[in-house]
Design an enzyme around this catalytic site. Structure first.
Site, PDB file in Angstrom:
ATOM      1  N   ASN A  84     -10.148   1.367   2.227  1.00  0.00           N
ATOM      2  CA  ASN A  84      -9.852   1.229   3.654  1.00  0.00           C
ATOM      3  C   ASN A  84     -10.478   2.368   4.451  1.00  0.00           C
ATOM      4  O   ASN A  84     -11.057   2.160   5.517  1.00  0.00           O
ATOM      5  CB  ASN A  84      -8.330   1.231   3.871  1.00  0.00           C
ATOM      6  CG  ASN A  84      -7.754  -0.166   3.795  1.00  0.00           C
ATOM      7  OD1 ASN A  84      -8.491  -1.140   3.622  1.00  0.00           O
ATOM      8  ND2 ASN A  84      -6.453  -0.274   3.914  1.00  0.00           N
ATOM      9  N   GLY A 139      -8.156  -1.864  14.834  1.00  0.00           N
ATOM     10  CA  GLY A 139      -6.703  -1.863  14.987  1.00  0.00           C
ATOM     11  C   GLY A 139      -6.106  -2.556  13.783  1.00  0.00           C
ATOM     12  O   GLY A 139      -6.694  -2.558  12.705  1.00  0.00           O
ATOM     13  N   CYS A 196      -3.205  -2.435   8.969  1.00  0.00           N
ATOM     14  CA  CYS A 196      -3.578  -1.614   7.814  1.00  0.00           C
ATOM     15  C   CYS A 196      -4.321  -0.333   8.180  1.00  0.00           C
ATOM     16  O   CYS A 196      -3.868   0.766   7.851  1.00  0.00           O
ATOM     17  CB  CYS A 196      -4.467  -2.418   6.871  1.00  0.00           C
ATOM     18  SG  CYS A 196      -3.520  -3.533   5.849  1.00  0.00           S
ATOM     19  N   THR A 205       0.847  -1.192   0.000  1.00  0.00           N
ATOM     20  CA  THR A 205       0.000   0.000   0.000  1.00  0.00           C
ATOM     21  C   THR A 205       0.883   1.242   0.000  1.00  0.00           C
ATOM     22  O   THR A 205       1.746   1.403   0.874  1.00  0.00           O
ATOM     23  CB  THR A 205      -0.914  -0.015   1.238  1.00  0.00           C
ATOM     24  OG1 THR A 205      -1.669  -1.230   1.186  1.00  0.00           O
ATOM     25  CG2 THR A 205      -1.861   1.170   1.239  1.00  0.00           C
ATOM     26  N   GLY A 219     -17.946  -1.657  18.532  1.00  0.00           N
ATOM     27  CA  GLY A 219     -17.007  -2.313  19.441  1.00  0.00           C
ATOM     28  C   GLY A 219     -16.065  -1.304  20.047  1.00  0.00           C
ATOM     29  O   GLY A 219     -16.435  -0.152  20.281  1.00  0.00           O
ATOM     30  N   LYS A 251      -2.528   2.634  10.061  1.00  0.00           N
ATOM     31  CA  LYS A 251      -1.417   3.142   9.248  1.00  0.00           C
ATOM     32  C   LYS A 251      -1.931   3.813   7.976  1.00  0.00           C
ATOM     33  O   LYS A 251      -1.513   4.912   7.614  1.00  0.00           O
ATOM     34  CB  LYS A 251      -0.516   1.954   8.915  1.00  0.00           C
ATOM     35  CG  LYS A 251       0.396   2.102   7.736  1.00  0.00           C
ATOM     36  CD  LYS A 251       1.259   0.854   7.588  1.00  0.00           C
ATOM     37  CE  LYS A 251       0.721  -0.163   6.609  1.00  0.00           C
ATOM     38  NZ  LYS A 251       0.769   0.168   5.217  1.00  0.00           N
TER      39      LYS A 251
END
Ligand code: UDX
Length: 432
Positions: free
Chosen positions: A203, A252, A255, A118, A248, A258
């Site tokens: 993402n 984390g 991916c 990525t 929730g 960041k």
């Protein structure tokens, strides 16, 4: 069938390499760490990912592991699968990508360099320029981002929602797309910049959904609604869909945290303040800390209290602790003076701050505890609300950070129970 070289024997490289081998391609995986290559030659996989060991074993005759960059010299496609960690500024660190380019062996014909890592939008253009200036104008370039989720990466690779291929030259894109011809998946062909942006935007959108539903959960708590029902009601709308609506304690992993920072910095480096993404990141940070408030609400000051963190990996079916909410929770609890015990069926918890005791079973983790927090929704925890656990705890309180348990059943079993975004006391589920 093609000969494929892979730079980087990390998680992405090994999943990609083993899956290409499964599709019938010949694969050479190259890494710079001798111990890693040695272990892989012996069949040892350095992480926990379902099906990868089996695929590596089943396709051993089509797979080579090497330290020698010359072993990929005759590959038609060369995939870059190296880490792009964040730098202090939040930008992606592309030094490993450039090392690969600097180390390319003498390549003949028209091999194609394919970016799986990525990277920020614009990287392909820089690499293209870098190749040209190194006299490698005959090497093609394409962007082919991965959309693999840990714990189900092989399944994601073999049954992708789509394959994205961005290239400068049509023929290079064709060659990359042909690698996937054994799969039934729509192939999105585009320019390199757009392919890079698709990965970052996908993402960011997924993270936005998570932070959105987490904020709805927080408003549900304040108003008496049940976020699980709300998410079900939202998800049935075809325009919205049911995925990534589990409230929730925040996302984390390797991916999301960041890549969200990288996209935020990419935008700000270009003079644009990406407000929505900034809020998504902030909501996620606050969400992890809400568990501490919940514990205080039930237990008062946490000094001297014993808290069991159940599930340490950032999500189930992986041993990955990168950016796991358990790390923030453990640090906050220790800072409040609590005693912290952690349990996970796979992750070893080494990434946790010093002072956390690691238990080998759920029962050991909760023994004498004032509260048990479900941090990761491992299947093993679905039966947490049972007599043995209740009797072992000093105070039978469960904070369910993943809404894994049925609140009514947990309360019935004698636990004080609090989930995320769920009403304080639920009546039995009405049958619909
Ligand atoms: C993600 C993307 O899914 C994948 O396409 C990309 O290539 C890499 O990043 P991964 O990090 O392995 O994959 O895990 P994923 O299953 O997407 O979950 C990410 C985080 O979001 C986890 O911490 C998970 O607990 C959290 N999550 C996910 C939620 O909190 N709620 C949800 O509804 C879904």
């Amino acid at each position: 069938m093609s000969k494929v070289g892979i730079f980087g024997a990390g998680w992405v490289g090994l999943v990609t390499g083993s899956c290409f081998a499964e599709l019938g391609h010949e694969v050479v995986i190259r890494d710079v760490v001798p111990e890693k290559i040695e272990a892989l030659r012996k069949g040892d996989v350095p992480f926990h990912e379902q099906q990868v060991p089996e695929l590596l074993q089943r396709n051993a005759e089509r797979l080579t592991f090497t330290l020698d960059v010359n072993d990929v010299a005759d590959c038609e496609l060369l995939f870059i699968c190296v880490d792009t960690p964040p730098t202090y500024s939040g930008d992606a660190d592309l030094s490993r990508v450039w090392t690969v380019i600097d180390e390319l062996p003498n390549l003949k014909g028209r091999p194609i360099l394919v970016m799986k890592s990525t990277v920020p939008v614009g990287t392909g253009e820089k690499v293209r320029h870098g190749l040209d200036s190194r006299g490698l104008g005959h090497v093609g370039y394409a962007s082919n981002p991965e959309f693999l989720a840990e714990g189900r990466a092989v399944e994601d690779f073999m049954n992708p929602d789509r394959v994205v291929v961005g290239a400068f030259e049509e023929a290079d894109g064709d060659a990359v797309a042909a690698l996937y011809s054994g799969l039934e998946a729509p192939i999105v062909r585009c320019d390199v910049n757009s392919a890079e942006m698709i990965k970052l935007a996908a993402n960011a959108f997924l993270m936005t959904r998570i932070s959105f539903i987490n904020e709805i959960a927080n408003v549900c708590e304040a108003t008496g609604a049940d976020v699980v029902k709300v998410a079900a009601g939202i998800g049935l709308d075809r325009r919205l869909g049911p995925h990534f609506l589990n409230a929730g304690i925040g996302y984390g992993g390797s991916c999301f945290p960041k890549d969200s920072l990288a996209l935020k910095q990419l935008a700000s480096n270009s003079g644009y303040h990406f407000q929505l993404l900034s809020a998504v990141i902030e909501v996620n940070e606050l969400q992890k800390r809400r568990v501490i408030q919940k514990l205080k609400k039930h237990l008062g000051p946490l000094r001297g209290k014993s808290v069991a963190l159940l599930g340490l990996a950032f999500k189930p079916n992986t041993d990955d602790m990168r950016e796991a909410p358990s790390i923030v929770l453990a640090s906050r609890l220790l800072a409040e003076g609590a005693e912290v015990r952690g349990w996970d069926p796979v992750a070893d918890g080494r990434a946790l701050p010093r002072g956390v005791e690691i238990a080998t079973s759920v029962l050991d983790a909760v023994r004498g505890a004032d509260a048990a927090v479900i941090v990761t929704e491992w299947a093993e925890l679905k039966t947490l609300a049972r007599d043995e656990i209740r009797d072992a705890m000093a105070n039978a309180l469960i904070i369910d950070g993943r809404n894994l348990l049925d609140p009514a059943a947990a309360r019935e079993a004698g636990f004080e129970y609090e989930g995320i975004g769920r009403p304080a006391a639920l009546v039995a589920e009405p049958s619909v």
